[in-house]
Design an enzyme around this catalytic site. Structure first.
Site, mmCIF file in Angstrom:
data_model
loop_
_atom_site.group_PDB
_atom_site.id
_atom_site.type_symbol
_atom_site.label_atom_id
_atom_site.label_comp_id
_atom_site.label_asym_id
_atom_site.label_seq_id
_atom_site.Cartn_x
_atom_site.Cartn_y
_atom_site.Cartn_z
ATOM 1 N N ARG A 21 -13.561 -77.664 -90.216
ATOM 2 C CA ARG A 21 -14.831 -77.110 -89.742
ATOM 3 C C ARG A 21 -16.036 -77.735 -90.471
ATOM 4 O O ARG A 21 -17.011 -77.050 -90.788
ATOM 5 C CB ARG A 21 -14.820 -75.591 -89.858
ATOM 6 C CG ARG A 21 -13.848 -74.961 -88.854
ATOM 7 C CD ARG A 21 -13.907 -73.453 -88.876
ATOM 8 N NE ARG A 21 -13.381 -72.940 -90.128
ATOM 9 C CZ ARG A 21 -13.605 -71.735 -90.610
ATOM 10 N NH1 ARG A 21 -14.357 -70.904 -89.925
ATOM 11 N NH2 ARG A 21 -13.100 -71.344 -91.752
ATOM 12 N N GLU A 22 -15.957 -79.045 -90.705
ATOM 13 C CA GLU A 22 -17.028 -79.736 -91.421
ATOM 14 C C GLU A 22 -18.367 -79.610 -90.705
ATOM 15 O O GLU A 22 -19.410 -79.424 -91.326
ATOM 16 C CB GLU A 22 -16.697 -81.235 -91.554
ATOM 17 C CG GLU A 22 -15.534 -81.558 -92.490
ATOM 18 C CD GLU A 22 -14.171 -81.472 -91.814
ATOM 19 O OE1 GLU A 22 -14.069 -80.930 -90.678
ATOM 20 O OE2 GLU A 22 -13.190 -81.923 -92.423
ATOM 21 N N LYS A 24 -19.399 -77.299 -88.588
ATOM 22 C CA LYS A 24 -19.891 -75.932 -88.704
ATOM 23 C C LYS A 24 -20.610 -75.757 -90.042
ATOM 24 O O LYS A 24 -21.741 -75.275 -90.101
ATOM 25 C CB LYS A 24 -18.701 -74.970 -88.620
ATOM 26 C CG LYS A 24 -19.052 -73.533 -88.924
ATOM 27 C CD LYS A 24 -17.775 -72.726 -89.182
ATOM 28 C CE LYS A 24 -18.104 -71.292 -89.505
ATOM 29 N NZ LYS A 24 -18.640 -70.570 -88.343
ATOM 30 N N GLU A 502 -14.884 -52.163 -87.639
ATOM 31 C CA GLU A 502 -13.889 -53.251 -87.576
ATOM 32 C C GLU A 502 -13.859 -54.184 -88.791
ATOM 33 O O GLU A 502 -13.565 -55.384 -88.639
ATOM 34 C CB GLU A 502 -14.082 -54.083 -86.280
ATOM 35 C CG GLU A 502 -14.058 -53.258 -85.014
ATOM 36 C CD GLU A 502 -14.301 -54.087 -83.733
ATOM 37 O OE1 GLU A 502 -14.046 -55.305 -83.731
ATOM 38 O OE2 GLU A 502 -14.730 -53.480 -82.717
ATOM 39 N N HIS A 712 -26.462 -62.739 -79.999
ATOM 40 C CA HIS A 712 -26.103 -64.127 -80.316
ATOM 41 C C HIS A 712 -27.167 -64.822 -81.149
ATOM 42 O O HIS A 712 -26.978 -65.948 -81.575
ATOM 43 C CB HIS A 712 -25.867 -64.926 -79.035
ATOM 44 C CG HIS A 712 -24.703 -64.408 -78.244
ATOM 45 N ND1 HIS A 712 -24.857 -63.534 -77.202
ATOM 46 C CD2 HIS A 712 -23.380 -64.619 -78.374
ATOM 47 C CE1 HIS A 712 -23.658 -63.243 -76.712
ATOM 48 N NE2 HIS A 712 -22.753 -63.881 -77.397
HETATM 49 N N1 GLN Z 1 -15.346 -54.602 -80.171
HETATM 50 C C1 GLN Z 1 -15.605 -56.002 -80.324
HETATM 51 C C2 GLN Z 1 -16.685 -56.229 -81.352
HETATM 52 O O1 GLN Z 1 -17.595 -55.475 -81.401
HETATM 53 C C3 GLN Z 1 -16.021 -56.618 -79.020
HETATM 54 C C4 GLN Z 1 -16.373 -58.066 -79.175
HETATM 55 C C5 GLN Z 1 -16.456 -58.840 -77.896
HETATM 56 O O2 GLN Z 1 -16.622 -58.311 -76.832
HETATM 57 N N2 GLN Z 1 -16.363 -60.117 -77.960
HETATM 58 O O3 GLN Z 1 -16.654 -57.173 -82.108
#
Ligand code: GLN
Ligand code: ZN
Length: 776
Positions: A21-22, A24, A502, A712
């Site tokens: 991943r250089e 990146k 998460e 994004h």
């Molecule tokens: N639950 C995932 C998150 O929040 C959904 C990500 C996704 O839709 N790509 O990261």
């Protein structure tokens, strides 16, 4: 003009981010301000140079144009846009006098700055790669502009390589573009073809003058019939374009590549234009039919017989046979992978922790280069010349078929016993009532998509745990601490439906792959997803089952910290398949049902533990949508059924959410409806809520959460902006069915912008609630 011959073996593209991943690391350091543009450019140059050397080592010719010049700092569609001058007005001031777009300007167009939103991003054909959508209007001025490709060609030449510069072809470039906001109703970017083609002619003339013998123009738009432009329009466009480019002079020989599917009747059209070589995808597509063969005698057919999109070593003998079949039909036959190798990791060699047997079934980019080189030798010298390679591949395929775990009777029996009842949740009204009673949420409930920022600390802790440097207990405590922080933050922000964030998930698919039988994970198998982002797809090699509950402990811990509802968070069967490298020895639908049953058991365990809302993410539902309309119903059938099997064990009072990541909602709206989820969140901010019109037009009857800010980019939307988007959403969705959430998960963001954005999201929601209350 003497036509140089096309190389016997080639590839359409190679992984761009580097074995470690250089690229990146180089561009991200530049973006952070930690290094200069010069230093990022120097690293990128070193990577290009190393890749060329590697490809020659693997058997491609240094000077025969077999190596494509196809690197990119972010995206190849953006590269083509800046080459032809198609830079949106809001970024025009960044373009140099001579049309050049330097790394800083290029990065800004890709990522946005201040009020200037970046280009929209969407999925590239049926892959998990995302490209930036060009914006083309009636007034877009096309002109030969950025010459980065030329410079790269020259840099290669100086090193002793004659490479083959690659661009997105004019037809595909326009077909994938969107009209600018001020374009009149009915305008299509393809209307501008006649203005664009001369620009390509100039760019490739310059390349010819610099010594390029071949250029590659990628035209995957010609394999599909589900783009906004009709197939007829695309075929006519292809004919005009390539007749014009073939007639231009000076020029290099033209190689038009059409990966991801079957060219069908576009093949004779292209073959009749005067281009010298055509790349066809024989993995997804079929051998040209009798009717489509006639014109092939004039061209080199580049037979895409090695799957460029998956990692199996595959049936080398069958690949050779597919190429051999073309020999009597075409002027010459060369061999290549079916698509760019962008979609697979660099090499199996570094996967020292994979089971040796499994490893012998695999071929990543470098191994595939070896395969096409072998096949080219077989075509030239006959089967006997590569007998050892063919035998070895056949033996590996046989061992794979017989290996333990590939077919597990108990799993197959459970799938076979599924009935329609298992895919049906029953009455919607009863569910809505039960959920209202159970949850009692405000109007316009606010929530997030699941993940919270994955800080350096979280990543370090996970990595340390994976290495065995910290104990299970310490790791668990660190994750619990993080969950507690995320719950506190959401309480403080005033969100309504909370998530655990998460932190324990490296990746929404790999995490499940690591906890399910039938999967293996790689150490270094990175694949570019967009820009500098890469994912590490797991390998689904055998029958899938769930040895133990996966998410229950984390979700219940989060729920124990708050009185608000906490959403359980799972990844759906289609997405698990789409973002893994999936076994190719049985229909995807069969594999999907095995995954669905594992998820069904997980939902049942979550419910039993008191979790009343479960989100099953299916961001990849559209990604796997076949490119030909005729193939779509069968796909939607099995994909929808697998989601329903996963979720239909849930009680009425359990609210099932799903999340999808893209804005072309209209394409699959019926399927989304058929999923039967109670609440669907979807990306919408980048396309400025266009999706809401589709929701309204389709009569979609369930609750939706069109994303009100784009995750994004690090840009923080103002309260006013979010308020506007919510109001816009209310034009198409009644308040009783509207949820307020960001576009997607927040894991790639930092806390600073996330907190600010969510604060604005909640404030905007409250403002709109007040407006609604005042109006009512
Ligand atoms: N639950 C995932 C998150 O929040 C959904 C990500 C996704 O839709 N790509 O990261
Ligand atoms: Zn998403």
């Amino acid at each position: 003009m003497t036509t140089p011959t096309f190389p016997a073996a080639t590839i359409l593209g190679y992984p761009r981010i580097g074995p470690n991943r250089e690229l990146k690391k180089a561009v991200e350091a530049f973006w952070r301000g930690a290094s200069s543009a010069e230093s990022a450019e120097a690293d990128a140059f070193a990577l290009r140079r190393a890749n060329r050397a590697r490809l020659v080592e693997l058997g491609l010719g240094a000077t025969d144009s077999s190596i494509p010049e196809a690197s990119s700092y972010y995206d190849h569609v953006l590269d083509t846009a800046v080459a032809v001058g198609a830079v949106p007005t809001r970024f025009q001031s960044l373009v140099g006098q001579d049309g050049s777009v330097d790394l800083s300007a290029y990065s800004t167009i890709a990522r946005g700055a201040g009020e200037d939103a970046p280009l929209e991003m969407t999925k590239w054909f049926d892959s998990n790669y995302h490209y930036l959508v060009p914006e083309i209007g009636p007034d877009t001025v096309f002109a030969p502009s950025d010459r980065r490709r030329l410079a790269e060609f020259q840099e290669a030449l100086a090193d002793g390589y004659r490479t083959r510069p690659a661009f997105v072809g004019p037809v595909t470039f326009l077909a994938l573009a969107k009209p600018t906001d001020d374009a009149p109703e009915g305008f299509r970017p393809l209307d501008r073809l006649a203005d664009l083609v001369p620009v390509y002619a100039t760019l490739i003339a310059e390349l010819a003058e610099a010594g390029a013998e071949w250029v590659q123009l990628d035209e995957p738009a010609l394999v599909t019939d589900s783009l906004p432009d009709s197939r007829e329009a695309l075929l006519t466009a292809a004919e005009t374009t390539y007749r014009a480019l073939a007639a231009a002079s000076p020029r290099p020989s033209l190689f038009v590549a059409a990966p991801y599917g079957d060219l069908g009747e576009a093949l004779p059209v292209l073959a009749g234009t005067g281009v010298e070589a055509i790349g066809i995808d024989l993995v997804r597509g079929a051998t040209p039919s009798e009717a489509h063969r006639a014109a092939l005698g004039a061209v080199t057919v580049v037979a895409g017989v090695i799957d460029g999109h998956n990692i199996w070593r595959g049936d080398l003998g069958a690949a050779l046979a597919a190429a051999e079949e073309l020999v009597p039909l075409a002027a010459a036959v060369a061999v290549s992978p079916s698509t760019s190798l962008l979609h697979v990791p660099h090499t199996v060699d570094v996967e020292t922790e994979l089971d040796a047997e499994l490893r012998s079934w695999l071929a990543f980019a470098d191994e595939k280069v070896g395969q096409v080189v072998t096949l080219a030798r077989g075509l030239r010298d006959g089967r006997d010349a590569i007998a050892t390679e063919l035998d070895d591949a056949a033996a590996a395929l046989q061992r794979r078929a017989d290996a333990p775990g590939v077919r597990v009777p108990a799993i197959r029996e459970r799938v076979a016993a599924l009935t329609d009842d298992d895919a049906n949740r029953g009455d919607v009204a009863a569910r809505i009532a039960a959920q209202e009673a159970a949850l009692g949420l405000d109007l316009l409930p606010t929530t997030t998509i699941g993940s919270f920022p994955q800080t350096g600390d979280i990543r370090k802790t996970r990595a340390a745990h994976a290495r065995g440097d910290i104990s299970d207990a310490d790791y668990e405590q660190a994750m619990r601490d993080e969950i507690a922080r995320v719950i506190d933050l959401q309480e403080e922000l005033g969100l309504d439906v909370l998530v655990h964030g998460e932190p324990e998930r490296n990746d929404m698919v790999q995490y499940f792959a690591e906890h399910l039988d039938g999967f293996a994970v790689t150490q270094h198998g990175w694949v570019q997803s967009y820009g500098s982002r890469a994912t590490r797809p797991s390998i689904l090699w055998g029958d899938v089952s769930r040895p133990a509950p996966i998410t229950v402990a984390w979700s219940t811990y989060a729920a124990s910290l708050t009185d608000k509802p906490v959403k359980g968070m799972l990844t759906g069967p289609v997405t698990i398949l789409a973002w893994s490298f999936v076994r190719d020895d049985q229909p995807l639908g069969d594999t999907a049902l095995q995954v669905a049953l594992a998820l069904r058991d997980e939902i049942s365990d979550l419910e039993a533990a008191g979790i009343g809302i479960v989100q099953v993410d299916e961001p990849a539902l559209r990604e796997l949508l076949p490119l030909r309309r005729a193939d779509q119903p069968a796909y939607l059938d099995w994909s929808v059924r697998s989601f329903r099997v996963a979720t239909s064990g849930a009680a009425d009072a359990t609210q099932i959410h799903t999340h999808l990541c893209y804005s072309e909602f209209a394409q699959v709206i019926d399927a989304i409806d058929a999923l039967g989820a109670d609440v669907t969140s979807i990306e919408a901010a980048r396309s400025r809520m266009e999706v809401v019109d589709d929701v309204a037009a389709s009569g979609f009857s369930r609750a939706v959460g069109p994303g009100v800010y784009d995750i994004h980019s690090p840009r923080v939307p103002s309260v006013q902006e979010v308020t506007g988007l919510i109001e816009r959403a209310l034009d198409g969705v009644p308040a009783t069915r509207l949820w307020i959430n960001p576009d997607c998960g927040l894991k790639t963001r930092g806390y600073e912008e996330t907190t600010a954005s969510l604060r604005n999201l909640v404030a905007a929601t409250r403002a709109v609630r007040e407006e609604l209350a005042a109006g009512a």
